[in-house]
Design an enzyme around this catalytic site. Sequence first.
Site, PDB file in Angstrom:
ATOM      1  CE  LYS A 211     -22.790  19.787  73.699  1.00 34.87           C
ATOM      2  NZ  LYS A 211     -22.216  21.093  73.440  1.00 34.87           N
ATOM      3  CD  GLU A 217     -25.879  13.234  59.884  1.00 35.32           C
ATOM      4  OE1 GLU A 217     -26.476  13.354  60.986  1.00 35.32           O
ATOM      5  OE2 GLU A 217     -25.583  14.201  59.165  1.00 35.32           O
ATOM      6  N   GLY A 268     -18.955  20.792  70.406  1.00 42.29           N
ATOM      7  CA  GLY A 268     -18.515  19.644  69.621  1.00 42.29           C
ATOM      8  C   GLY A 268     -17.148  19.860  69.006  1.00 42.29           C
ATOM      9  NE  ARG A 269     -17.533  25.859  66.781  1.00 41.82           N
ATOM     10  CZ  ARG A 269     -18.835  25.897  67.067  1.00 41.82           C
ATOM     11  NH1 ARG A 269     -19.571  24.824  66.910  1.00 41.82           N
ATOM     12  NH2 ARG A 269     -19.401  27.025  67.480  1.00 41.82           N
ATOM     13  CD  GLU A 354     -20.303  23.356  63.725  1.00 44.69           C
ATOM     14  OE1 GLU A 354     -20.629  22.620  62.783  1.00 44.69           O
ATOM     15  OE2 GLU A 354     -20.044  22.920  64.862  1.00 44.69           O
ATOM     16  CG  HIS A 385       2.491  17.667  42.704  1.00 48.37           C
ATOM     17  ND1 HIS A 385       3.418  17.931  41.725  1.00 48.37           N
ATOM     18  CD2 HIS A 385       3.191  17.520  43.852  1.00 48.37           C
ATOM     19  CE1 HIS A 385       4.633  17.900  42.246  1.00 48.37           C
ATOM     20  NE2 HIS A 385       4.520  17.663  43.537  1.00 48.37           N
ATOM     21  CE  LYS A 494     -27.421  18.704  63.266  1.00 47.08           C
ATOM     22  NZ  LYS A 494     -27.081  18.814  64.668  1.00 47.08           N
TER      23      LYS A 494
HETATM   24  O1  F6P Z   1     -22.698  19.622  62.703  1.00 48.31           O
HETATM   25  C1  F6P Z   1     -23.394  20.174  63.749  1.00 48.31           C
HETATM   26  C2  F6P Z   1     -23.018  19.574  65.022  1.00 48.31           C
HETATM   27  O2  F6P Z   1     -23.918  20.020  65.960  1.00 48.31           O
HETATM   28  C3  F6P Z   1     -21.572  19.875  65.421  1.00 48.31           C
HETATM   29  O3  F6P Z   1     -21.459  21.062  66.100  1.00 48.31           O
HETATM   30  C4  F6P Z   1     -21.214  18.678  66.218  1.00 48.31           C
HETATM   31  O4  F6P Z   1     -19.850  18.569  66.317  1.00 48.31           O
HETATM   32  C5  F6P Z   1     -21.860  17.588  65.414  1.00 48.31           C
HETATM   33  O5  F6P Z   1     -23.071  18.152  64.973  1.00 48.31           O
HETATM   34  C6  F6P Z   1     -22.087  16.293  66.110  1.00 48.31           C
HETATM   35  O6  F6P Z   1     -22.952  16.421  67.194  1.00 48.31           O
HETATM   36  P1  F6P Z   1     -23.108  15.284  68.278  1.00 48.31           P
HETATM   37  O7  F6P Z   1     -21.795  15.098  68.938  1.00 48.31           O
HETATM   38  O8  F6P Z   1     -24.148  15.785  69.226  1.00 48.31           O
HETATM   39  O9  F6P Z   1     -23.548  14.031  67.577  1.00 48.31           O
END
Ligand code: F6P
Length: 524
Positions: A211, A217, A268-269, A354, A385, A494
């Site tokens: 987003k 990452e 995002g979620r 979250e 199990h 972060k």
């Molecule tokens: O983990 C934090 C967060 O901001 C989530 O809310 C989101 O889903 C994720 O990082 C990934 O964010 P992006 O889609 O901006 O890479």
Amino acid sequence: MSNTQTPSVTQCAAWKALAAHHLRVAGLQLRQLFADDPGRGERMALDAVGIYLDYSKNRITDETLRLLLALADETGLRGRIDAMLRGDKINVSEGRAVLHTALRAPRDAPIVVDGVNVVPAVHAVLDRMAAFAERVRSGAWKGHTGKRIRNVVNIGIGGSDLGPVMAYEALRHYSARDMAFRFVSNVDGTDFAEATHDLAAEETLFIVASKTFGTAETLRNATSARAWFEAQGGSDLAAHFVALTARPEAARAFGVGRCFAFDDGVGGRTSLWSVIGLPVAVAIGRAGFEALLAGAHAMDRHFAEAPLEANLPVQLGLLDVWYRNFHRFGSRCVVPYHHGLRSLAFYLQQLEMESNGKRVDAHGRPLPFDTAPVVWGAVGSNAQHAFFQMLHQGTQVVPVEFIAVREPAHTLEGHQPRLLANALAQARALMLGHVADDAHRHFPGNRPSTFLLLERLDAASFGALIALNEHRVFTSGSLWGLNSFDQWGVELGKRHAGAVETGLASGRTEGLDAATAGLVRRLR
Ligand code: F6P
């Protein structure tokens, strides 16, 4: 009433009544409740949007339900549901509306934000995204050597990964079987290396899903993907990289070909329904993706229209509040008895923790009670199990949510009855327990569970199941008076990661605390 005057839920008459009621019913045994009232199993059940919800094996009475509904009324839940679905700016800390339900609204159902109906724009993006998905799926979209795309690698993390992975696994039965779908999220290079080790670059499409297009990452993995592609002689980045983002300019600067944009107001979620669903749309096709949206929308209508006492998400959300705040149970365990739902618990962790893992209300005032429980779980019957020992005989009571699917997607004999029998038997054993003289063989029972039953796991029922969970999280978050739609808590880590990475690269540890500095020195 101004925001700062909004009373806390603890000041509601129903909250106080629930506290007193809890003292009266805390010792009740589920066995006894069923013995006194055999009709309970039928009565404490709801059937809507293709989901049967049996909540009879919970530590509740009719009075508990009456008081919880009174609490929902007193806190204005109905008005809050309407406000969310209408597009009001309920995400107050970020000053915006929350638009995941707009993503699955039909073309003729306007949702107006700042005087603009956002639904036509949603459908324009969906049309473009679905048309692209069909081109990839049909082989019309070619790689740089003219070969068709056979592999789709989604690069994203958090909401840009968990929903698509889960949906792909759940609906794999309906997916393009001549294609491979992989999902890379972890910045540990093992993830990327393993996901791509047997793929040919000329047949691979990378979907960079972020987003913000700023998540460290994801950018690291996308950069490795570009290097991997080029190392295999890949020349036409635009044919092999697309981005799903609310920041198309950043994605273009990276070098992707197409961008599919979505709105900042989609969290995002809850972004599976947006262009973030592209890998799913490629896998199950446009019709499948539209069925997914339609299933979720049917749950939105149910949430909006069903009376609170017959409302699936409301009932689950109220139970969550009852267990968290009155029984003080610290976690909820989810065990789907369908292998396609093996990643559901990971998805629900982000959704619940979250969204509602907050210690202040929407106006920044400290909350004097517990909020999001720990959500955890694994697929059944495997989970039996692993951790069911603790659920049956551990010192903590953990409400369990069973999810079963009546009709399997395979034709193997003998599996489905055994699977379903295990689900039913576990719920029964948790409730009944077993009296034995030998303490080791004694099961206390009275362990609550909820049972959700789907007719089959397809795009529509899966969409409804996920929307059900979104709305139950909204329900408990609303009662708690917090903002379920921001996630400031993820930011601090972060920020620290940047400083530590600099330390690891340079060996300079000034400004780091002594413990971190020591570990940095060891890791260099
Ligand atoms: O983990 C934090 C967060 O901001 C989530 O809310 C989101 O889903 C994720 O990082 C990934 O964010 P992006 O889609 O901006 O890479």
